[in-house]
Design a protein around this motif. Structure first.
Motif, PDB file in Angstrom:
ATOM      1  N   THR A 121       7.001   8.906  -1.012  1.00  0.00           N
ATOM      2  CA  THR A 121       5.831   8.151  -0.566  1.00  0.00           C
ATOM      3  C   THR A 121       6.126   7.322   0.680  1.00  0.00           C
ATOM      4  O   THR A 121       7.282   7.168   1.091  1.00  0.00           O
ATOM      5  CB  THR A 121       5.332   7.218  -1.674  1.00  0.00           C
ATOM      6  OG1 THR A 121       6.289   6.160  -1.864  1.00  0.00           O
ATOM      7  CG2 THR A 121       5.157   7.975  -2.988  1.00  0.00           C
ATOM      8  N   THR A 122       5.071   6.786   1.252  1.00  0.00           N
ATOM      9  CA  THR A 122       5.169   5.821   2.344  1.00  0.00           C
ATOM     10  C   THR A 122       4.657   4.482   1.840  1.00  0.00           C
ATOM     11  O   THR A 122       3.575   4.410   1.244  1.00  0.00           O
ATOM     12  CB  THR A 122       4.326   6.271   3.551  1.00  0.00           C
ATOM     13  OG1 THR A 122       4.819   7.518   4.030  1.00  0.00           O
ATOM     14  CG2 THR A 122       4.399   5.244   4.671  1.00  0.00           C
ATOM     15  N   VAL A 123       5.434   3.420   2.052  1.00  0.00           N
ATOM     16  CA  VAL A 123       5.073   2.088   1.560  1.00  0.00           C
ATOM     17  C   VAL A 123       4.984   1.122   2.738  1.00  0.00           C
ATOM     18  O   VAL A 123       5.917   1.016   3.531  1.00  0.00           O
ATOM     19  CB  VAL A 123       6.111   1.573   0.542  1.00  0.00           C
ATOM     20  CG1 VAL A 123       5.661   0.219  -0.019  1.00  0.00           C
ATOM     21  CG2 VAL A 123       6.320   2.576  -0.588  1.00  0.00           C
ATOM     22  N   PHE A 163      10.489   5.518  -1.827  1.00  0.00           N
ATOM     23  CA  PHE A 163       9.975   5.362  -3.177  1.00  0.00           C
ATOM     24  C   PHE A 163       9.444   6.723  -3.619  1.00  0.00           C
ATOM     25  O   PHE A 163       8.492   7.250  -3.045  1.00  0.00           O
ATOM     26  CB  PHE A 163       8.856   4.319  -3.198  1.00  0.00           C
ATOM     27  CG  PHE A 163       8.273   4.050  -4.561  1.00  0.00           C
ATOM     28  CD1 PHE A 163       9.086   3.656  -5.611  1.00  0.00           C
ATOM     29  CD2 PHE A 163       6.912   4.176  -4.782  1.00  0.00           C
ATOM     30  CE1 PHE A 163       8.554   3.398  -6.872  1.00  0.00           C
ATOM     31  CE2 PHE A 163       6.364   3.919  -6.026  1.00  0.00           C
ATOM     32  CZ  PHE A 163       7.185   3.525  -7.073  1.00  0.00           C
ATOM     33  N   TRP A 208       0.859  -1.184   0.000  1.00  0.00           N
ATOM     34  CA  TRP A 208       0.000   0.000   0.000  1.00  0.00           C
ATOM     35  C   TRP A 208       0.898   1.238   0.000  1.00  0.00           C
ATOM     36  O   TRP A 208       1.755   1.393   0.862  1.00  0.00           O
ATOM     37  CB  TRP A 208      -0.915  -0.009   1.214  1.00  0.00           C
ATOM     38  CG  TRP A 208      -1.808   1.185   1.328  1.00  0.00           C
ATOM     39  CD1 TRP A 208      -1.815   2.114   2.314  1.00  0.00           C
ATOM     40  CD2 TRP A 208      -2.832   1.580   0.410  1.00  0.00           C
ATOM     41  NE1 TRP A 208      -2.782   3.062   2.081  1.00  0.00           N
ATOM     42  CE2 TRP A 208      -3.425   2.762   0.912  1.00  0.00           C
ATOM     43  CE3 TRP A 208      -3.311   1.046  -0.790  1.00  0.00           C
ATOM     44  CZ2 TRP A 208      -4.455   3.432   0.248  1.00  0.00           C
ATOM     45  CZ3 TRP A 208      -4.338   1.705  -1.444  1.00  0.00           C
ATOM     46  CH2 TRP A 208      -4.903   2.873  -0.925  1.00  0.00           C
ATOM     47  N   ILE A 209       0.729   2.092  -1.000  1.00  0.00           N
ATOM     48  CA  ILE A 209       1.599   3.259  -1.193  1.00  0.00           C
ATOM     49  C   ILE A 209       0.762   4.525  -1.038  1.00  0.00           C
ATOM     50  O   ILE A 209      -0.239   4.699  -1.737  1.00  0.00           O
ATOM     51  CB  ILE A 209       2.263   3.234  -2.581  1.00  0.00           C
ATOM     52  CG1 ILE A 209       2.984   1.905  -2.810  1.00  0.00           C
ATOM     53  CG2 ILE A 209       3.216   4.409  -2.745  1.00  0.00           C
ATOM     54  CD1 ILE A 209       3.495   1.721  -4.231  1.00  0.00           C
ATOM     55  N   THR A 210       1.159   5.403  -0.141  1.00  0.00           N
ATOM     56  CA  THR A 210       0.458   6.672   0.049  1.00  0.00           C
ATOM     57  C   THR A 210       1.411   7.835  -0.236  1.00  0.00           C
ATOM     58  O   THR A 210       2.627   7.675  -0.239  1.00  0.00           O
ATOM     59  CB  THR A 210      -0.082   6.805   1.483  1.00  0.00           C
ATOM     60  OG1 THR A 210       0.995   6.630   2.419  1.00  0.00           O
ATOM     61  CG2 THR A 210      -1.147   5.761   1.756  1.00  0.00           C
TER      62      THR A 210
END
Length: 304
Positions: free
Chosen positions: A205-207, A198, A131-133
């Motif tokens: 981003t946060t992964v 990333f 999940w990437i935000t």
């Protein structure tokens, strides 16, 4: 201009004549829009409307690892709708949540009655779904995938756009999010170890591992890239796009298309956003309907 006597016209007629009664599971989605789609096909079959998503049509066989909900991935031209729930950036919906809760994977509830929306009973370290935000507001599948190189073939991607609440601006989410699923645990780990952080178009981003866990799946030479060869009247981006969208109702994203036209034979390398329900469906349908005329093979994923 009348094209009925041309190869393009013959191809158009051919598409119109091919198994219009087939109902494809790959295009059935678990939302309001999907039920409308299902019922339109039931009308073609002479059946009454359905109140659920059980189809009596002929499905395309698409093996799915437990815990996968990537059948909802893709389709920029036919977005899903959910009228009674609030959209979250986690690929699902919640009825009422605070802004902080919406930024956590646990906020995604989805439809728990659906098997594909229930996490696989596996340890976190073998979950192949991420999940990437914090992605760019207008991030596309192409923007996301072109950053990934030297990792492994992609099983599925899904972009969730920003959620803007005009009546309560403080609850708005101004960046995009995405689910990214690899075939194997090794490739998932390779991605996590390679990108710190990333970064997509300048957005750091946060992964994390996705709450809906997805089991690994054997690659067996499969990928989200199709190499299609055959007569120019068939192997043409416009005509194949029509077949995918209008005839077969396959919902998909495109990462890239390379068209190499020829007089006797043309070639298209089509990079879909996902293998699951996109390249996979295209492979099955093209081989089914154009057997003996078109050669379809899986190509190399540039993310690998």
């Amino acid at each position: 201009m009348d094209i009925s006597g041309t190869s393009c016209g013959r191809f158009a007629k051919e598409l119109d004549a091919i198994d219009e009664r087939i109902v494809l599971n790959v295009m059935v989605m678990d939302d309001g829009a999907s039920l409308e789609t299902l019922n339109s096909f039931r009308r073609q079959l002479g059946l009454g409307p359905s109140k659920n998503l059980i189809s009596s049509g002929k499905p395309v066989s698409t093996p799915t690892p437990a815990g996968d909900c990537s059948n909802s991935d893709g389709c920029q031209h036919q977005p899903a709708e959910n009228n009674d729930l609030t959209r979250t950036p986690h690929g699902g919906s919640v009825a009422e949540s605070s802004p902080d809760q919406l930024h956590t994977p646990d906020a995604y509830q989805g439809n728990r009655a659906l098997s594909r929306n229930r996490a696989a009973d596996i340890p976190d370290d073998v979950n192949c779904r991420l999940w990437i935000t914090g992605l760019p507001p207008h991030c596309t599948v192409q923007d996301l995938l072109q950053v990934i190189r030297g990792v492994g073939p992609i099983y599925a991607t899904h972009i969730v756009p920003p959620s803007i609440n005009e009546t309560a601006p403080e609850s708005s989410i101004h960046t995009s999010a995405a689910s990214l699923t690899f075939f194997t645990v090794a490739d998932t780990e390779k991605f996590l170890s390679k990108y710190h952080p990333f970064v997509v178009q300048g957005y750091s981003t946060t992964v994390i591992r996705h709450r809906i866990k997805t089991r690994p799946l054997e690659i067996n030479g499969q990928s989200r890239v199709l190499v299609i060869k055959g007569p120019p009247a068939i192997v043409n981006p416009d005509h194949l796009n029509r077949a995918f969208t209008q005839l077969w109702n396959v919902r998909f994203n495109t990462d890239f298309i390379e068209h190499r036209p020829g007089k006797e034979s043309s070639e298209i390398v089509w990079g879909f956003g996902s293998f699951r329900a996109q390249a996979q469906a295209g492979y099955v349908l093209l081989n089914r309907h154009f057997s003996g005329r078109v050669v379809v093979q899986y190509g190399d994923d540039p993310c690998a």
